[in-house]
Design a protein around this motif. Structure first.
Motif, PDB file in Angstrom:
ATOM      1  N   PHE A   7      -9.369  -1.905   2.725  1.00  0.00           N
ATOM      2  CA  PHE A   7      -9.304  -2.936   1.820  1.00  0.00           C
ATOM      3  C   PHE A   7      -8.687  -2.607   0.454  1.00  0.00           C
ATOM      4  O   PHE A   7      -8.123  -3.481  -0.408  1.00  0.00           O
ATOM      5  N   ASP A   8      -8.931  -1.111   0.157  1.00  0.00           N
ATOM      6  CA  ASP A   8      -8.447  -0.730  -1.245  1.00  0.00           C
ATOM      7  C   ASP A   8      -7.234   0.208  -0.923  1.00  0.00           C
ATOM      8  O   ASP A   8      -6.999   0.913  -1.983  1.00  0.00           O
ATOM      9  N   ILE A   9      -6.742   0.657   0.145  1.00  0.00           N
ATOM     10  CA  ILE A   9      -5.717   1.531   0.211  1.00  0.00           C
ATOM     11  C   ILE A   9      -4.448   1.057   1.121  1.00  0.00           C
ATOM     12  O   ILE A   9      -4.797   0.392   2.302  1.00  0.00           O
ATOM     13  N   ALA A  10      -3.475   1.226   0.594  1.00  0.00           N
ATOM     14  CA  ALA A  10      -2.376   0.754   1.270  1.00  0.00           C
ATOM     15  C   ALA A  10      -1.227   1.878   1.395  1.00  0.00           C
ATOM     16  O   ALA A  10      -1.083   2.668   0.563  1.00  0.00           O
ATOM     17  N   VAL A  11      -0.431   1.796   2.403  1.00  0.00           N
ATOM     18  CA  VAL A  11       0.665   2.839   2.426  1.00  0.00           C
ATOM     19  C   VAL A  11       2.030   1.911   2.272  1.00  0.00           C
ATOM     20  O   VAL A  11       2.262   1.315   3.354  1.00  0.00           O
ATOM     21  N   LEU A  12       2.970   2.382   1.511  1.00  0.00           N
ATOM     22  CA  LEU A  12       3.997   1.826   1.321  1.00  0.00           C
ATOM     23  C   LEU A  12       5.290   2.523   1.632  1.00  0.00           C
ATOM     24  O   LEU A  12       5.340   3.842   1.140  1.00  0.00           O
ATOM     25  N   ARG A  13       6.331   2.028   2.168  1.00  0.00           N
ATOM     26  CA  ARG A  13       7.689   2.916   2.596  1.00  0.00           C
ATOM     27  C   ARG A  13       8.570   2.157   1.660  1.00  0.00           C
ATOM     28  O   ARG A  13       8.798   0.827   1.841  1.00  0.00           O
ATOM     29  N   ILE A  14       9.157   2.878   0.604  1.00  0.00           N
ATOM     30  CA  ILE A  14      10.336   2.390  -0.069  1.00  0.00           C
ATOM     31  C   ILE A  14      11.671   3.006   0.105  1.00  0.00           C
ATOM     32  O   ILE A  14      11.884   4.207   0.230  1.00  0.00           O
ATOM     33  N   ARG A  15      12.615   2.122   0.121  1.00  0.00           N
ATOM     34  CA  ARG A  15      13.991   2.630   0.332  1.00  0.00           C
ATOM     35  C   ARG A  15      14.582   2.557  -1.110  1.00  0.00           C
ATOM     36  O   ARG A  15      15.115   1.390  -1.562  1.00  0.00           O
TER      37      ARG A  15
END
Length: 399
Positions: free
Chosen positions: A153-161
């Protein structure tokens, strides 16, 4: 410039609290209304940063070898805010007005001369660094989110280009800005070594009251845009040491250490690596599945997960020793996969200490400030030379 007189004056002024920064920014914006749009709408965090930066500058006033690198980094960082040479005199005038106001009867021609000399040096070094940086790097990189995965609920993993290659060393961080929180930049570490497709991963934990992390965790979707500042940080691998490596990660402090782990995996002869990954509960071990897979594939890697707020199975509060992922203990395929019941129990620094001692190791530590401080002391006590410990603390950076 009398460095001690400068320090004494700043101590007296800074002791008057938030009113100092409030006066400074009020004076700056009244004199120069066009500068207001360069700052966030909410200024509380900005006022805190002002006093911290001034405090660091004054503390190093009589140590130029330590002060100049700090100022050069400030100069490079300020490029992303649109700060240019013509802004520096405006800032200097409001700073002098603020110091004069809060110094009262203690203000003198000598004190004013000290501050003028100090600010002239600060501006010169920052501007030179900014100009040099502009020859090689943009003020920021535009990025597009290509993946957004909520791990809990409080952690996200983002992939960004990014729109162009982002040159960085594993372990470094960049400041991120999201469109809905303009001019609020917060630092996050890249969680991977550089890739051929130039994408970068970020592990983001929501911080209550923060202007940026709630947006990144709760609202960010593929296709969204962000801006990224230039990479900074010294939590980087010493490839020349030849020592075995100890990685100690608390919560999303895992990100830079995972990047370092990827770098180690690319070496011709990787050293033995122990990675300790801690959280309050098992649900907080948000990346353990991937770490378990890596440990199963890499014979030189041992992963030890730990939780601090859960008692060991069958005990009211003791410490368990069943958890070893990787070489020497298998990766653990109990109920629920690698993250099942096979975890150590206790505060992360204590778990690291009782798996030691660790003489002859290079240690890299990242996580909450209290954890990193405790881990350093336990590592030194267990035989790790203090100059072989590199650390990064996310006390206020990830908000």
């Amino acid at each position: 410039m009398d460095a001690q007189r400068l320090k004494d004056n700043f101590a007296a002024v800074a002791g008057q609290g938030d009113a100092v920064a409030l006066f400074f920014y009020s004076d700056l914006f009244v004199r120069n209304p066009h500068l207001r749009d360069m700052f966030p709408i909410g200024m509380t965090g900005q006022r805190d940063k002002l006093l911290r930066a001034l405090g660091q500058i004054v503390a190093k006033a009589d140590d130029l070898p330590a002060l100049v690198p700090f100022l050069r980094q400030l100069g490079r960082d300020h490029r992303r805010f649109g700060i240019v040479a013509e802004h520096y005199p405006h800032v200097g005038a409001s700073l002098l007005a603020t110091l004069r106001h809060f110094s009262g009867a203690a203000w003198s021609a000598d004190v004013e001369s000290d501050w003028n000399a100090a600010y002239s040096l600060v501006a010169k070094v920052m501007l030179e660094a900014a100009d040099e940086d502009a020859l090689a790097s943009p003020a920021w990189w535009n990025g597009q989110v290509v993946e957004a995965e909520r791990r809990r609920f409080d952690i996200a993993v983002l992939r960004i280009r990014p729109d162009r290659p982002l040159p960085y060393t594993p372990g470094q961080s960049v400041a991120l800005e999201v469109p809905s929180r303009l001019r609020h930049w917060r630092y996050y570490s890249m969680a991977n070594a550089p890739r051929p497709d130039h994408t970068v991963d970020f592990h983001v934990r929501l911080v209550d009251g923060g202007p940026v992390s709630p947006v990144l965790v709760r609202a960010t979707q593929p296709g969204d845009r962000v801006r990224m500042g230039a990479p900074i940080g010294t939590l980087t691998l010493d490839e020349s040491s030849g020592r075995d490596v100890l990685l100690v990660a608390g919560s999303t402090g895992l990100a830079p250490l995972k990047a370092i782990l990827e770098q180690i995996a690319g070496l011709p002869a990787p050293p033995r690596v122990h990675l300790f990954f801690g959280a309050r509960d098992r649900d907080g071990l948000y990346d353990l599945e991937d770490l378990g897979k890596r440990a199963a594939e890499l014979p030189w890697l041992t992963v030890v997960p730990a939780v601090s707020d859960e008692p060991a199975p069958g005990e009211s509060g003791g410490h368990g020793f069943s958890a070893l992922l990787g070489s020497g203990g298998g990766h653990g395929a109990g109920p629920g996969g690698p993250a099942g019941e096979e975890v150590e129990h206790g505060d992360l620094p204590d778990v690291v200490a009782r798996r030691g001692p660790w003489p002859g190791h290079d240690a890299y530590v990242c996580g909450p400030a209290a954890m990193t401080e405790a881990a350093v002391e336990r590592l030194v006590a267990s035989g790790v030379a203090r100059d072989r410990i590199r650390l990064e603390s996310f006390a206020d950076a990830q908000r």
